[in-house]
Scaffold this motif. Sequence first.
Motif, PDB file in Angstrom:
ATOM      1  N   LEU A 151     -24.944  27.628  -9.659  1.00 18.35           N
ATOM      2  CA  LEU A 151     -25.756  26.757  -8.996  1.00 18.35           C
ATOM      3  C   LEU A 151     -27.038  26.243  -9.759  1.00 18.35           C
ATOM      4  N   PHE A 152     -27.437  27.312 -10.538  1.00 16.89           N
ATOM      5  CA  PHE A 152     -28.701  27.117 -11.554  1.00 16.89           C
ATOM      6  C   PHE A 152     -28.213  26.204 -12.596  1.00 16.89           C
ATOM      7  N   GLY A 153     -27.170  26.592 -13.337  1.00 18.02           N
ATOM      8  CA  GLY A 153     -26.534  25.901 -14.482  1.00 18.02           C
ATOM      9  C   GLY A 153     -26.108  24.348 -14.262  1.00 18.02           C
ATOM     10  N   ARG A 154     -25.611  24.020 -12.934  1.00 19.45           N
ATOM     11  CA  ARG A 154     -25.365  22.843 -12.709  1.00 19.45           C
ATOM     12  C   ARG A 154     -26.475  21.663 -12.506  1.00 19.45           C
ATOM     13  N   GLY A 155     -27.360  22.343 -12.089  1.00 15.06           N
ATOM     14  CA  GLY A 155     -28.392  21.351 -11.827  1.00 15.06           C
ATOM     15  C   GLY A 155     -27.968  20.350 -10.534  1.00 15.06           C
ATOM     16  N   GLY A 156     -28.514  19.167 -10.563  1.00 10.14           N
ATOM     17  CA  GLY A 156     -28.444  18.167  -9.589  1.00 10.14           C
ATOM     18  C   GLY A 156     -28.834  18.405  -8.129  1.00 10.14           C
ATOM     19  N   ALA A 157     -28.173  18.037  -7.186  1.00 11.22           N
ATOM     20  CA  ALA A 157     -28.753  18.229  -5.920  1.00 11.22           C
ATOM     21  C   ALA A 157     -27.612  18.457  -4.956  1.00 11.22           C
ATOM     22  N   LEU A 158     -27.936  19.472  -3.898  1.00  9.84           N
ATOM     23  CA  LEU A 158     -27.193  19.625  -2.760  1.00  9.84           C
ATOM     24  C   LEU A 158     -27.762  19.124  -1.443  1.00  9.84           C
ATOM     25  N   LYS A 159     -26.944  18.299  -0.775  1.00 10.97           N
ATOM     26  CA  LYS A 159     -27.826  17.671   0.332  1.00 10.97           C
ATOM     27  C   LYS A 159     -26.818  17.427   1.519  1.00 10.97           C
ATOM     28  N   SER A 160     -27.669  17.862   2.766  1.00 10.25           N
ATOM     29  CA  SER A 160     -26.809  17.622   3.854  1.00 10.25           C
ATOM     30  C   SER A 160     -27.179  16.336   4.656  1.00 10.25           C
ATOM     31  N   SER A 161     -26.391  15.654   5.218  1.00  7.41           N
ATOM     32  CA  SER A 161     -26.544  14.235   5.739  1.00  7.41           C
ATOM     33  C   SER A 161     -26.321  14.645   7.309  1.00  7.41           C
ATOM     34  N   TRP A 162     -27.213  14.637   7.914  1.00 10.27           N
ATOM     35  CA  TRP A 162     -27.343  14.485   9.497  1.00 10.27           C
ATOM     36  C   TRP A 162     -27.141  12.952  10.093  1.00 10.27           C
ATOM     37  N   TYR A 163     -25.795  12.767  10.467  1.00 14.06           N
ATOM     38  CA  TYR A 163     -25.640  11.433  10.769  1.00 14.06           C
ATOM     39  C   TYR A 163     -26.378  10.388   9.928  1.00 14.06           C
ATOM     40  N   GLY A 164     -26.078  10.709   8.724  1.00 11.40           N
ATOM     41  CA  GLY A 164     -26.230   9.552   7.767  1.00 11.40           C
ATOM     42  C   GLY A 164     -27.688   9.444   7.410  1.00 11.40           C
ATOM     43  N   ASP A 165     -28.642  10.291   7.715  1.00  9.20           N
ATOM     44  CA  ASP A 165     -30.052  10.160   7.854  1.00  9.20           C
ATOM     45  C   ASP A 165     -30.368   8.846   8.436  1.00  9.20           C
ATOM     46  N   CYS A 166     -29.773   8.535   9.289  1.00  7.32           N
ATOM     47  CA  CYS A 166     -29.925   7.150  10.185  1.00  7.32           C
ATOM     48  C   CYS A 166     -31.191   7.107  10.857  1.00  7.32           C
ATOM     49  N   LEU A 167     -31.836   6.001  10.721  1.00  7.46           N
ATOM     50  CA  LEU A 167     -32.752   5.365  11.376  1.00  7.46           C
ATOM     51  C   LEU A 167     -32.320   4.370  12.471  1.00  7.46           C
ATOM     52  N   PRO A 168     -32.115   4.466  13.648  1.00  2.46           N
ATOM     53  CA  PRO A 168     -31.421   3.230  14.198  1.00  2.46           C
ATOM     54  C   PRO A 168     -32.153   1.714  14.007  1.00  2.46           C
ATOM     55  N   SER A 169     -33.227   2.030  14.294  1.00  2.79           N
ATOM     56  CA  SER A 169     -34.146   0.631  14.417  1.00  2.79           C
ATOM     57  C   SER A 169     -34.145  -0.034  12.896  1.00  2.79           C
ATOM     58  N   ARG A 170     -33.843   0.663  12.130  1.00  2.00           N
ATOM     59  CA  ARG A 170     -33.577   0.007  10.710  1.00  2.00           C
ATOM     60  C   ARG A 170     -32.200  -0.188  10.217  1.00  2.00           C
ATOM     61  N   ASP A 171     -31.391   0.849  10.673  1.00 10.70           N
ATOM     62  CA  ASP A 171     -30.025   0.711  10.328  1.00 10.70           C
ATOM     63  C   ASP A 171     -29.099   0.062  11.039  1.00 10.70           C
ATOM     64  N   PHE A 172     -29.090  -0.132  12.440  1.00 11.16           N
ATOM     65  CA  PHE A 172     -28.206  -0.887  13.230  1.00 11.16           C
ATOM     66  C   PHE A 172     -28.423  -2.408  12.697  1.00 11.16           C
ATOM     67  N   PRO A 173     -29.520  -2.898  12.793  1.00 12.89           N
ATOM     68  CA  PRO A 173     -29.712  -4.428  12.349  1.00 12.89           C
ATOM     69  C   PRO A 173     -28.885  -4.544  11.243  1.00 12.89           C
ATOM     70  N   MET A 174     -29.185  -3.891  10.155  1.00  7.15           N
ATOM     71  CA  MET A 174     -28.687  -3.898   8.759  1.00  7.15           C
ATOM     72  C   MET A 174     -27.130  -4.021   8.856  1.00  7.15           C
TER      73      MET A 174
END
Length: 197
Positions: free
Chosen positions: A130-153
């Motif tokens: 974990l330390f040696g590989r660096g980078g980022a580990l992220k969880s994505s809850w429903y694509g980090d969606c904001l419906p008012s922004r993303d659905f029109p897109m």
Amino acid sequence: MAGIGAAVHTGNVDRGDSVAVIGCGGVGNAAIASAWLAGAARVIAVDISDTKLATAVEMGATHVVNSLATDPVPTIRELTGGHGADVVIGAVGHPETYEQAFYARDLAGTVVLVGVPTPEMKFEVPQLDLFGRGGALKSSWYGDCLPSRDFPMLVDLHLQGRLDLASFVTETIALDDVEKAFGRMHEGDVPRPVVVL
């Protein structure tokens, strides 16, 4: 939205990136389509189903890996010049596939977990990795969606002919067929049935 957001919002896929998506059901294929739209240079689809991999190609995958026949980690590394992918999206939610995602990414890359694990699942990796590989580990809850922004897109992309939303519907079913459809989804037969009333 979960897969699309996992790529563009959580993973920040950008033009020229290399992206690997592990699990090519509805969410994984949406991530593939989104990575392709964002201008990723290489989009690698990983699954155990040749049928789902064929759909992944239609969605924008440039390479496919059947992980029943080939270990995806060295294959992804080989396809990315030995470095690993800039962004690896785990759309399955199993510890085994998350470990594959972790080791298949570039040292400075990002792993995005959008597949939902069950409560008893555990991911175990040496802390030095974990330390040696660096980078980022992220969880994505429903694509980090904001419906008012993303659905029109999404609607705009569809109207421009750049995102074929109908291609995400693999079959329509009646309400009475929901249980049977869940069974077929668990068996890997169909990625995205939609109930029509």
